[in-house]
Design a protein around this motif. Structure first.
Motif, mmCIF file in Angstrom:
data_model
loop_
_atom_site.group_PDB
_atom_site.id
_atom_site.type_symbol
_atom_site.label_atom_id
_atom_site.label_comp_id
_atom_site.label_asym_id
_atom_site.label_seq_id
_atom_site.Cartn_x
_atom_site.Cartn_y
_atom_site.Cartn_z
ATOM 1 N N CYS A 74 5.300 8.885 1.470
ATOM 2 C CA CYS A 74 6.336 8.775 2.515
ATOM 3 C C CYS A 74 7.513 7.902 2.072
ATOM 4 C CB CYS A 74 5.734 8.248 3.819
ATOM 5 S SG CYS A 74 5.068 6.571 3.736
ATOM 6 N N THR A 75 7.440 7.308 0.901
ATOM 7 C CA THR A 75 8.495 6.491 0.281
ATOM 8 C C THR A 75 9.203 5.552 1.267
ATOM 9 O OG1 THR A 75 10.159 8.225 0.498
ATOM 10 C CG2 THR A 75 8.885 8.169 -1.564
ATOM 11 N N PRO A 76 8.461 4.611 1.851
ATOM 12 C CA PRO A 76 9.072 3.748 2.861
ATOM 13 C C PRO A 76 10.218 2.893 2.324
ATOM 14 C CG PRO A 76 6.891 2.946 2.274
ATOM 15 C CD PRO A 76 7.061 4.286 1.631
ATOM 16 N N ASP A 77 10.119 2.433 1.098
ATOM 17 C CA ASP A 77 11.192 1.577 0.579
ATOM 18 C C ASP A 77 12.503 2.346 0.447
ATOM 19 O OD1 ASP A 77 9.333 -0.401 0.532
ATOM 20 O OD2 ASP A 77 9.399 -0.755 -1.625
ATOM 21 N N LEU B 104 -1.814 8.298 7.387
ATOM 22 C CA LEU B 104 -2.231 7.479 8.523
ATOM 23 C C LEU B 104 -3.072 8.275 9.522
ATOM 24 C CD1 LEU B 104 1.088 5.557 9.265
ATOM 25 C CD2 LEU B 104 -0.935 4.702 8.054
ATOM 26 N N VAL B 105 -3.032 9.598 9.425
ATOM 27 C CA VAL B 105 -3.729 10.454 10.387
ATOM 28 C C VAL B 105 -5.234 10.172 10.327
ATOM 29 C CG1 VAL B 105 -4.270 12.838 11.037
ATOM 30 C CG2 VAL B 105 -1.965 12.236 10.247
ATOM 31 N N GLY B 106 -5.802 9.887 11.489
ATOM 32 C CA GLY B 106 -7.234 9.644 11.586
ATOM 33 C C GLY B 106 -7.653 8.249 11.160
ATOM 34 N N ARG B 107 -6.694 7.385 10.869
ATOM 35 C CA ARG B 107 -7.026 6.018 10.459
ATOM 36 C C ARG B 107 -6.422 5.032 11.453
ATOM 37 N NH1 ARG B 107 -5.825 7.857 4.899
ATOM 38 N NH2 ARG B 107 -7.840 7.991 3.884
ATOM 39 N N GLU B 108 -7.164 3.990 11.724
ATOM 40 C CA GLU B 108 -6.625 2.937 12.576
ATOM 41 C C GLU B 108 -5.617 2.148 11.748
ATOM 42 O OE1 GLU B 108 -8.330 -0.871 14.984
ATOM 43 O OE2 GLU B 108 -9.622 0.889 14.818
ATOM 44 N N HIS B 109 -4.404 2.028 12.262
ATOM 45 C CA HIS B 109 -3.355 1.321 11.541
ATOM 46 C C HIS B 109 -2.607 0.424 12.503
ATOM 47 C CE1 HIS B 109 -0.521 4.316 13.181
ATOM 48 N NE2 HIS B 109 -1.464 5.201 12.893
ATOM 49 N N GLU B 110 -1.894 -0.533 11.937
ATOM 50 C CA GLU B 110 -1.158 -1.463 12.789
ATOM 51 C C GLU B 110 0.250 -1.675 12.261
ATOM 52 O OE1 GLU B 110 -2.284 -5.729 12.516
ATOM 53 O OE2 GLU B 110 -3.870 -4.987 11.207
ATOM 54 N N PRO C 298 -4.324 -0.589 0.153
ATOM 55 C CA PRO C 298 -3.253 -1.294 -0.553
ATOM 56 C C PRO C 298 -1.826 -0.865 -0.222
ATOM 57 C CG PRO C 298 -4.219 0.349 -1.995
ATOM 58 C CD PRO C 298 -5.025 0.351 -0.720
ATOM 59 N N ARG C 299 -1.623 0.200 0.551
ATOM 60 C CA ARG C 299 -0.265 0.717 0.753
ATOM 61 C C ARG C 299 0.249 0.446 2.161
ATOM 62 N NH1 ARG C 299 -0.759 0.870 -3.918
ATOM 63 N NH2 ARG C 299 -1.488 2.628 -5.124
ATOM 64 N N TYR C 300 1.575 0.386 2.277
ATOM 65 C CA TYR C 300 2.196 0.428 3.596
ATOM 66 C C TYR C 300 2.963 1.730 3.701
ATOM 67 C CZ TYR C 300 6.360 -1.695 1.297
ATOM 68 O OH TYR C 300 7.413 -1.999 0.477
ATOM 69 N N HIS C 301 3.100 2.221 4.938
ATOM 70 C CA HIS C 301 3.607 3.565 5.191
ATOM 71 C C HIS C 301 4.631 3.553 6.319
ATOM 72 C CE1 HIS C 301 -0.015 5.124 3.057
ATOM 73 N NE2 HIS C 301 -0.608 4.102 3.644
ATOM 74 N N LEU C 302 5.390 4.647 6.397
ATOM 75 C CA LEU C 302 6.203 4.907 7.573
ATOM 76 C C LEU C 302 5.284 5.460 8.647
ATOM 77 C CD1 LEU C 302 9.295 6.569 5.854
ATOM 78 C CD2 LEU C 302 9.118 4.239 6.764
ATOM 79 N N GLY C 303 5.694 5.360 9.894
ATOM 80 C CA GLY C 303 4.840 5.780 11.006
ATOM 81 C C GLY C 303 4.411 7.233 10.968
#
Length: 187
Positions: A174-177, A150-156, A140-145
């Motif tokens: 990572c508080t992207p907003d 995100l480590v160890g997960r396939e992300h796009e 459910p979340r979006y992240h900064l790079g």
């Protein structure tokens, strides 16, 4: 309509037999016409049956327009269909990957961070940005790079405006907003 179609098929067969036996061209032409009418009636009957099967209870789909009950979700399609993308983006809460709820964890995932809390005004500003964020299919979340989740997960990569539109929420870790809004204020 299906009963009418079957009756027309029977009439067409009888006319065909008599037309062939008697060598009558008008009977053959009428037989072909009856066959075509049977096909039209069959298609109409199948569409009516499909409309009744897919209509929510209490509505008259097809008769009084498309009245859907509130709360029934609409189908979402991938943003990269027909664009040569690598595949489907699965929005959060998909029944394919719905985890079991476990108290104490965000959104039922053992390792999912909570959502970053932002104001409605900030959310509206973020929804207009085109900066890139990262999403993990089915999460459910979006992240900064550089987010450790995100480590160890396939992300796009995905524009933040599209991530918001698809229903993803910002990662509290990572508080992207906050980062994207502060960077957009410096531009």
């Amino acid at each position: 309509m299906i009963v009418i179609s079957l009756a027309l098929i029977l009439v067409a067969v009888v006319l065909l037999v008599f037309g062939l036996a008697g060598g009558s061209s008008p009977l053959l032409v009428v037989s072909i016409g009856a066959s075509l009418l049977a096909a039209v009636a069959l298609v109409a009957g199948a569409r009516q049956a499909a409309g009744r099967a897919s209509a929510p209870s209490g509505t008259q789909a097809g008769r009084d327009g498309d009245r859907r009950e509130p709360g029934i979700p609409t189908q979402q399609t991938s943003a990269d269909v027909d664009t040569g993308g690598s595949g489907w983006r699965q929005p959060p809460g998909s029944p394919v990957s719905e985890p079991r709820e476990r108290p104490g964890f965000a959104d039922g995932y053992d390792d999912e961070p909570g959502a970053e809390e932002i104001t409605a005004e900030q959310a509206a500003r973020v929804a207009r940005l085109t900066d890139e964020v990262r999403v993990v299919d089915g999460r459910p979340r979006y992240h900064l790079g550089e987010c450790p989740h995100l480590v160890g997960r396939e992300h796009e990569p995905l524009p933040v405006s599209e991530a918001v539109e698809l229903g993803f929420t910002p990662c509290a870790h990572c508080t992207p907003d906050t980062v994207l809004l502060s960077e957009s204020g410096r531009r």
